[in-house]
Scaffold this motif. Structure first.
Motif, PDB file in Angstrom:
ATOM      1  N   THR A  65      97.349  -2.623  -0.544  1.00  0.00           N
ATOM      2  CA  THR A  65      96.897  -3.994  -0.094  1.00  0.00           C
ATOM      3  C   THR A  65      97.271  -5.156  -0.650  1.00  0.00           C
ATOM      4  OG1 THR A  65      95.112  -3.347  -1.285  1.00  0.00           O
ATOM      5  CG2 THR A  65      94.909  -2.779   0.908  1.00  0.00           C
ATOM      6  N   SER A  99      85.779   6.518   1.276  1.00  0.00           N
ATOM      7  CA  SER A  99      85.965   5.974   2.544  1.00  0.00           C
ATOM      8  C   SER A  99      85.883   4.332   2.477  1.00  0.00           C
ATOM      9  CB  SER A  99      85.139   6.760   3.512  1.00  0.00           C
ATOM     10  OG  SER A  99      83.801   6.337   3.093  1.00  0.00           O
ATOM     11  N   PHE A 138      79.347   4.412   8.366  1.00  0.00           N
ATOM     12  CA  PHE A 138      79.597   5.781   8.092  1.00  0.00           C
ATOM     13  C   PHE A 138      78.619   5.743   6.717  1.00  0.00           C
ATOM     14  CE2 PHE A 138      81.605   8.948   5.026  1.00  0.00           C
ATOM     15  CZ  PHE A 138      81.012  10.209   5.631  1.00  0.00           C
ATOM     16  N   ILE A 175      83.718   7.436  -5.148  1.00  0.00           N
ATOM     17  CA  ILE A 175      84.662   6.536  -5.671  1.00  0.00           C
ATOM     18  C   ILE A 175      85.206   5.278  -4.857  1.00  0.00           C
ATOM     19  CG2 ILE A 175      85.205   8.298  -7.474  1.00  0.00           C
ATOM     20  CD1 ILE A 175      87.799   8.758  -5.878  1.00  0.00           C
TER      21      ILE A 175
HETATM   22  C1  LIG Z   1      94.601  -7.623   2.013  1.00  0.00           C
HETATM   23  C2  LIG Z   1      94.044  -7.125   0.745  1.00  0.00           C
HETATM   24  C3  LIG Z   1      94.368  -7.471  -0.521  1.00  0.00           C
HETATM   25  C4  LIG Z   1      93.894  -7.128  -1.736  1.00  0.00           C
HETATM   26  N1  LIG Z   1      94.413  -7.195  -2.884  1.00  0.00           N
HETATM   27  C5  LIG Z   1      94.012  -6.728  -3.820  1.00  0.00           C
HETATM   28  C6  LIG Z   1      94.665  -7.015  -5.254  1.00  0.00           C
HETATM   29  O1  LIG Z   1      95.455  -7.812  -5.305  1.00  0.00           O
HETATM   30  N2  LIG Z   1      94.040  -6.256  -6.288  1.00  0.00           N
HETATM   31  C7  LIG Z   1      93.108  -5.425  -6.171  1.00  0.00           C
HETATM   32  O2  LIG Z   1      92.477  -5.032  -7.313  1.00  0.00           O
HETATM   33  N3  LIG Z   1      92.311  -5.250  -5.207  1.00  0.00           N
HETATM   34  C8  LIG Z   1      92.937  -5.768  -4.126  1.00  0.00           C
HETATM   35  N4  LIG Z   1      92.345  -5.807  -2.615  1.00  0.00           N
HETATM   36  C9  LIG Z   1      91.118  -4.765  -2.775  1.00  0.00           C
HETATM   37  C10 LIG Z   1      91.561  -3.284  -2.824  1.00  0.00           C
HETATM   38  O3  LIG Z   1      92.426  -2.871  -1.550  1.00  0.00           O
HETATM   39  C11 LIG Z   1      90.373  -2.309  -2.222  1.00  0.00           C
HETATM   40  O4  LIG Z   1      89.420  -2.608  -3.425  1.00  0.00           O
HETATM   41  C12 LIG Z   1      90.818  -1.005  -2.313  1.00  0.00           C
HETATM   42  O5  LIG Z   1      91.648  -0.719  -1.209  1.00  0.00           O
HETATM   43  C13 LIG Z   1      89.461   0.126  -2.439  1.00  0.00           C
HETATM   44  O6  LIG Z   1      89.843   1.334  -2.261  1.00  0.00           O
HETATM   45  P1  LIG Z   1      89.300   2.500  -1.662  1.00  0.00           P
HETATM   46  O7  LIG Z   1      90.203   3.671  -1.659  1.00  0.00           O
HETATM   47  O8  LIG Z   1      87.883   2.492  -1.985  1.00  0.00           O
HETATM   48  O9  LIG Z   1      89.210   2.001   0.056  1.00  0.00           O
HETATM   49  P2  LIG Z   1      90.353   1.717   1.047  1.00  0.00           P
HETATM   50  O10 LIG Z   1      91.497   1.640   0.380  1.00  0.00           O
HETATM   51  O11 LIG Z   1      89.952   0.882   1.741  1.00  0.00           O
HETATM   52  O12 LIG Z   1      90.471   3.292   1.747  1.00  0.00           O
HETATM   53  C14 LIG Z   1      89.390   3.904   2.367  1.00  0.00           C
HETATM   54  C15 LIG Z   1      90.023   5.030   3.087  1.00  0.00           C
HETATM   55  O13 LIG Z   1      89.008   5.644   3.894  1.00  0.00           O
HETATM   56  C16 LIG Z   1      89.256   6.027   5.092  1.00  0.00           C
HETATM   57  N5  LIG Z   1      88.037   5.907   5.781  1.00  0.00           N
HETATM   58  C17 LIG Z   1      87.278   5.110   6.328  1.00  0.00           C
HETATM   59  N6  LIG Z   1      86.248   5.664   7.148  1.00  0.00           N
HETATM   60  C18 LIG Z   1      86.512   7.099   6.875  1.00  0.00           C
HETATM   61  C19 LIG Z   1      85.503   8.179   7.349  1.00  0.00           C
HETATM   62  N7  LIG Z   1      84.455   7.916   8.204  1.00  0.00           N
HETATM   63  N8  LIG Z   1      86.138   9.370   7.122  1.00  0.00           N
HETATM   64  C20 LIG Z   1      87.091   9.692   6.291  1.00  0.00           C
HETATM   65  N9  LIG Z   1      87.895   8.551   5.991  1.00  0.00           N
HETATM   66  C21 LIG Z   1      87.554   7.133   6.127  1.00  0.00           C
HETATM   67  C22 LIG Z   1      90.159   4.731   5.388  1.00  0.00           C
HETATM   68  O14 LIG Z   1      90.863   4.786   6.631  1.00  0.00           O
HETATM   69  C23 LIG Z   1      90.854   4.664   4.153  1.00  0.00           C
HETATM   70  O15 LIG Z   1      91.999   5.529   4.360  1.00  0.00           O
HETATM   71  C24 LIG Z   1      92.874  -6.246  -1.464  1.00  0.00           C
HETATM   72  C25 LIG Z   1      92.325  -5.946  -0.330  1.00  0.00           C
HETATM   73  C26 LIG Z   1      92.939  -6.281   0.817  1.00  0.00           C
HETATM   74  C27 LIG Z   1      92.348  -5.944   2.135  1.00  0.00           C
END
Ligand SMILES: Cc1cc2nc3c(=O)[nH]c(=O)nc-3n(C[C@H](O)[C@H](O)[C@H](O)COP(=O)(O)OP(=O)(O)OC[C@H]3O[C@@H](n4cnc5c(N)ncnc54)[C@H](O)[C@@H]3O)c2cc1C
Length: 500
Positions: A101, A179, A339, A370
């Motif tokens: 991201t 998720s 969800f 997490i």
């Molecule tokens: C454009 C952008 C830039 C960013 N830049 C930074 C940065 O520079 N530094 C930083 O620290 N953070 C940054 N962030 C924030 C960071 O990307 C998020 O905090 C991080 O992605 C969170 O990780 P996660 O695994 O919790 O969720 P996500 O990475 O969002 O992953 C969630 C996953 O769950 C899946 N999912 C959703 N619903 C379901 C379901 N019902 N069943 C099964 N799977 C599901 C999704 O498809 C996805 O694969 C940025 C975010 C964005 C959008």
């Protein structure tokens, strides 16, 4: 090499023996009933034999199974660290890759190619596509039965012809909910219909296509001056790091590429960034002011305001003013997804799944949460951590270590944790924040919080640190290579402006 291929195919067929897939009796698919309100005898008969398939509970001769919901920062870091000699890993996610991201905004204007920020899950955890009991399922989890240790899922068929989604179940020994969260709209009318979010590669593709479409249409004879200005007005809502980085990328694109290659319309294209409070509020005040000066110098109009209503061609602010737009990008932070809201676990402040210091959901056995979807319960006395990749990644790493220890202790099976000593709890130490503001300038704030001392700089040196840091963080050597080549190509030849 044909002998080699035969061996691989045979061993794969052996591994993917369907005996692991059990059939659960289920009620007929709803879609079967859609053909007629009164099902025929044949339809009833065929619907009765439709089975609700899935992966049943693990047997004593099989490895315990960790089911991971999501393939984002948290889920992928967890899967990478899990010991596949101890566990079988099953990932359920609607996308088969992880998105890097921090570099996503750069793909919207062609600084980077989409492929450079997407990492296939099979490369992060190869066992998932090779080990006999490990799988990736392209699906959404729809519900969790914690009593039965089962997750209910529905496939993601993405509107494929003649293929309605179907449901299946997976039994778990350990379940990790990773998720993520979803973009907040604050219930503002029209956001979901007219604005584009910036969270997935598909969003970045949509933004790039719309931007290039508007650029081309505005050059076609017959368009009014007013319509031309509207089409080329790019509005970004939200002055957090994502909104600022995207505005910076957009202004770079305008200065370097539009001026050269769309010179007929260069005087019409504008970027407006609308924020209700301060932009980049998590950064030091000096860095914030630097960012504002830099963005203004690059032609980004900074507006303080609150969006009240979003219509197809304009937005209405709280002071009644109307802002026409051709491209609207919405980036105002995140909140719990439907969800996560549907799960009946105790929640943290802010509505995330409530967790304890070991990232467990303490009200049930064998469930962990997490990343952006989990937050410390109030009873832990800890604050909910920010929705950041660095939090999600470190929680994934911590939990893989914890689960590996549990598995090696022989406690990997369902309901076998007992009173096990889980060791040190998860502790988060903030490493700092970075954001680019365009024109080879960035902010780097390495203080742990706004009140502590530490390095906080802005300018070209910060931009260099930003690029080097993210280049080393890109998950694989393949993507690191893609990113470096894309940056070099853009520097020498400009951005790719073909609308494919
Ligand atoms: C454009 C952008 C830039 C960013 N830049 C930074 C940065 O520079 N530094 C930083 O620290 N953070 C940054 N962030 C924030 C960071 O990307 C998020 O905090 C991080 O992605 C969170 O990780 P996660 O695994 O919790 O969720 P996500 O990475 O969002 O992953 C969630 C996953 O769950 C899946 N999912 C959703 N619903 C379901 C379901 N019902 N069943 C099964 N799977 C599901 C999704 O498809 C996805 O694969 C940025 C975010 C964005 C959008």
């Amino acid at each position: 090499m044909s002998w080699f291929r035969t061996v691989v195919i045979k061993s794969f067929t052996k591994h993917s023996c369907p005996s692991k897939f059990t059939s659960f009796p289920r009620t007929p698919f709803v879609s079967l009933m859609n053909f007629s309100s009164e099902p025929t005898h044949e339809a009833k008969k065929s619907s009765e034999i439709v089975q609700y398939s899935g992966l049943g509970p693990t047997r004593p001769n099989e490895k315990p199974r960790v089911v991971v919901l999501g393939s984002g920062w948290a889920g992928c870091r967890l899967m990478k660290g899990l010991d596949t000699d101890v566990y079988d890993v099953v990932c359920v996610s609607p996308r088969n890759h992880m998105v890097f991201t921090p570099l996503l905004a750069s793909t919207c204007v062609g600084t980077l190619e989409f492929r450079s920020v997407a990492e296939p899950i099979g490369r992060i955890q190869p066992s998932i596509s090779t080990a006999p009991g490990s799988y990736f399922f392209l699906a959404n989890c729809k519900g969790i039965d914690t009593e039965e240790h089962v997750v209910h899922c529905e496939t993601m068929t993405d509107g494929a012809d003649n293929l309605p989604p179907w449901s299946f179940k997976i039994s778990y020994d350990k379940l990790v909910i990773a998720s993520g969260a979803e973009a907040s709209t604050f219930g503002i009318n029209g956001v979901k219909e007219h604005a584009i979010f910036l969270r997935e590669v598909s969003h970045a593709q949509e933004i790039r296509r719309k931007l290039l479409l508007n650029l081309m249409l505005s050059d076609v004879p017959g368009i009014s001056e007013e319509e031309k200005k509207r089409l080329l007005h790019c509005v970004v809502i939200g002055g957090g790091p994502t909104g600022v980085e995207f505005s910076g990328e957009l202004s770079d694109f305008i200065i370097k590429d539009v001026h050269e290659r769309y010179s007929h319309v260069k005087d019409y294209i504008n970027v407006t960034l609308i924020e209700a409070n301060e932009i980049l509020s998590s950064f030091d005040v000096r860095l914030r002011q630097y960012a504002m000066r830099q963005l203004t110098k690059s032609g980004v109009r900074l507006v303080r305001g609150v969006v009240k209503d979003v219509q197809s061609h304009k937005i209405i602010l709280d002071d009644g003013s109307e802002v026409p737009y051709g491209l609207l990008v919405w980036s105002t932070g995140v909140g719990p997804s439907p969800f996560i809201r549907s799960l009946e676990f105790p929640k943290s402040p802010g509505g995330r799944v409530g967790i304890d210091e070991w990232l467990r959901v303490p009200s049930v056995e064998d469930v962990f949460a997490i990343g952006d979807c989990g937050g410390f319960l109030e009873s832990t006395g800890k604050q909910v951590l920010p929705a950041l990749a660095q939090v999600a990644e470190r929680q994934g790493k911590y939990l893989s270590g914890l689960l590996n220890r549990i598995g090696k202790d022989g406690r990997g099976r369902a309901n076998s944790l007992g009173g096990i000593d889980l060791g040190d709890p998860f502790v988060y130490k903030h490493l700092g924040s970075m954001a680019t503001v365009g024109r080879y300038k960035a902010l780097v704030d390495l203080r742990q919080s706004q009140d502590t001392k530490g390095l906080a700089l802005a300018g070209f040196a910060s931009w260099f640190i930003w690029r080097s840091a993210y280049l080393t963080r890109v998950i694989s050597w393949r993507n690191r290579f893609y990113v470096a080549v894309n940056w070099a190509t853009t520097f020498v030849f400009g951005r790719d402006i073909s609308r494919i």
